[in-house]
Write an enzyme that holds these catalytic residues in place. Structure first.
Site, mmCIF file in Angstrom:
data_model
loop_
_atom_site.group_PDB
_atom_site.id
_atom_site.type_symbol
_atom_site.label_atom_id
_atom_site.label_comp_id
_atom_site.label_asym_id
_atom_site.label_seq_id
_atom_site.Cartn_x
_atom_site.Cartn_y
_atom_site.Cartn_z
ATOM 1 N N TYR A 62 0.834 -1.195 0.000
ATOM 2 C CA TYR A 62 0.000 0.000 0.000
ATOM 3 C C TYR A 62 0.874 1.252 0.000
ATOM 4 O O TYR A 62 1.549 1.548 0.993
ATOM 5 C CB TYR A 62 -0.935 0.024 1.213
ATOM 6 C CG TYR A 62 -1.930 -1.111 1.276
ATOM 7 C CD1 TYR A 62 -2.243 -1.873 0.141
ATOM 8 C CD2 TYR A 62 -2.566 -1.435 2.463
ATOM 9 C CE1 TYR A 62 -3.157 -2.911 0.205
ATOM 10 C CE2 TYR A 62 -3.493 -2.472 2.536
ATOM 11 C CZ TYR A 62 -3.774 -3.209 1.404
ATOM 12 O OH TYR A 62 -4.678 -4.244 1.472
ATOM 13 N N SER A 208 -13.238 -4.865 1.548
ATOM 14 C CA SER A 208 -14.165 -4.187 0.624
ATOM 15 C C SER A 208 -15.622 -4.583 0.876
ATOM 16 O O SER A 208 -16.355 -4.898 -0.065
ATOM 17 C CB SER A 208 -13.780 -4.483 -0.835
ATOM 18 O OG SER A 208 -12.514 -3.962 -1.142
ATOM 19 N N PRO A 209 -16.070 -4.569 2.146
ATOM 20 C CA PRO A 209 -17.461 -4.962 2.429
ATOM 21 C C PRO A 209 -18.480 -3.955 1.903
ATOM 22 O O PRO A 209 -19.672 -4.267 1.865
ATOM 23 C CB PRO A 209 -17.500 -5.029 3.961
ATOM 24 C CG PRO A 209 -16.462 -4.043 4.394
ATOM 25 C CD PRO A 209 -15.360 -4.166 3.377
ATOM 26 N N GLY A 211 -18.227 -2.759 -1.210
ATOM 27 C CA GLY A 211 -18.102 -2.786 -2.666
ATOM 28 C C GLY A 211 -17.207 -1.680 -3.198
ATOM 29 O O GLY A 211 -17.514 -1.060 -4.209
#
Length: 343
Positions: A62, A208-209, A211
């Protein structure tokens, strides 16, 4: 200050306990547009910890190490003892060329680099970010096991691993957590990854819950993405697919209005309501969005509401692949047998 009670949850069967919801830190430094101001992100991290969030999720890739450095600065002066720190290795961008690596020498070097950037003596949860399909998983986990024995890592995790890879890894050393993308528009892990995790007592960490922001902003999110935001190149965010995907957002929005919450809170609550063995790690760069995410913890869904959401979020409800070949996913993460390893 967020008002919802975060609570605690166990990860795996090895003794790691974390907050019921974590904080994904990627977007603070990389991939979702330009890096955000360091001082603002440190304040956000401290606010999250004060609100009861203790699981912080990062990776050496990252920002090409900058996100780990950011967390290292945020965790000084007594803060480190209040969190469970998760980072990852496996995506190597040496010389500007991406390579997926899980060979022992790389695993060890990556760990040493992360420890230095984070300013810690031990990583609480160390994930293999992507599976190196050139190296038997037993070899990679064998080196991670050594790092555990040396006190440099407490617990081992896998990200985007296949069911068989998870089982083979467990035979070498217990896997505490498996990370995968899981949300109302990413449900492919439900077929075999999630049942495998539940059979081996792994904790499921859902990244990424929301989306990738879709359930926070709907289709209009495409209009807000900067040119260096990698979502602009993802299949699901292309105009021809987003037009179709808007139907899912609209239905979620309707149900959320009846429930008295936002679409993002409803989508996040759906993940939470999958079971006590699921820990979502939504990311954000804004305090107000963070508070809204924590508010999802207090939303309880009935079996009927869960069924309704799942009925509108079937496979054909979403158009476009998750990555479109940009990165290896669990579907492509099988490794060769241990007997083939000649090193």
């Amino acid at each position: 200050m967020a008002t919802a009670k975060v609570g605690r949850a166990k990860l795996g069967s090895q003794g790691l306990e974390v907050s019921a919801q974590g904080l994904g830190c990627m977007g603070m430094s990389a991939f979702y547009g330009p890096p955000k101001p360091e001082s603002d992100m440190i304040k956000l991290i401290h606010h999250a910890i004060d609100s009861g969030i203790t699981l912080l999720d990062t990776s050496d890739v990252y920002g090409s190490h900058t996100n780990e450095t950011l967390l290292g600065k945020a965790l000084k002066d007594g803060v480190r003892e209040r969190v469970e720190l998760a980072t990852k290795f496996g995506i190597d961008y040496t010389d500007g060329k991406r390579d997926i690596r899980g060979d022992p020498a790389y695993v060890r070097a990556a760990c040493e680099g992360s420890l230095k950037r984070l300013g810690v003596d031990c990583i609480d949860l160390y994930y293999q970010h992507r599976i190196d399909t050139k190296v038997p998983i037993e070899v990679t986990i064998g080196e991670l096991k050594k790092l555990v024995e040396e006190g440099k890592v407490k617990y081992i995790g896998l990200s985007e691993a296949s069911a068989s890879t998870i089982r083979r890894a467990h035979a070498v050393h217990p896997i505490t957590a498996v990370q995968l993308e899981w949300s109302l528009w990413s449900r492919d892990g439900e077929a075999d990854i999630i049942p495998t995790c539940r059979g081996t007592w792994d904790r499921i960490v859902a990244y990424s819950p929301l989306g990738r922001g879709f359930f926070s902003f709907g289709p209009k999110i495409v209009e807000t993405l900067s040119n260096d935001d990698f979502r602009k190149n993802l299949p699901r965010f292309q105009p021809e697919n987003m037009e179709h995907n808007q139907r899912l957002y609209d239905r979620v929005n309707e149900i959320a209005a009846k429930k008295g919450c936002t679409p993002s809170q409803l989508a996040l609550a759906w993940v939470h309501n999958q079971g006590d063995d699921v820990c979502p790690i939504p990311g954000t760069t804004k305090v107000e969005n963070f508070n809204q995410n924590v508010g999802a913890l207090s939303i309880k869904l009935t079996p009927e509401e869960m069924c309704e959401l799942e009925s509108i979020a079937k496979a054909d409800s979403v158009k476009g692949d998750r990555y479109g070949g940009v990165l290896v996913t669990h579907d492509e993460s099988e490794t060769p047998p241990l007997s083939s390893w000649k090193h």
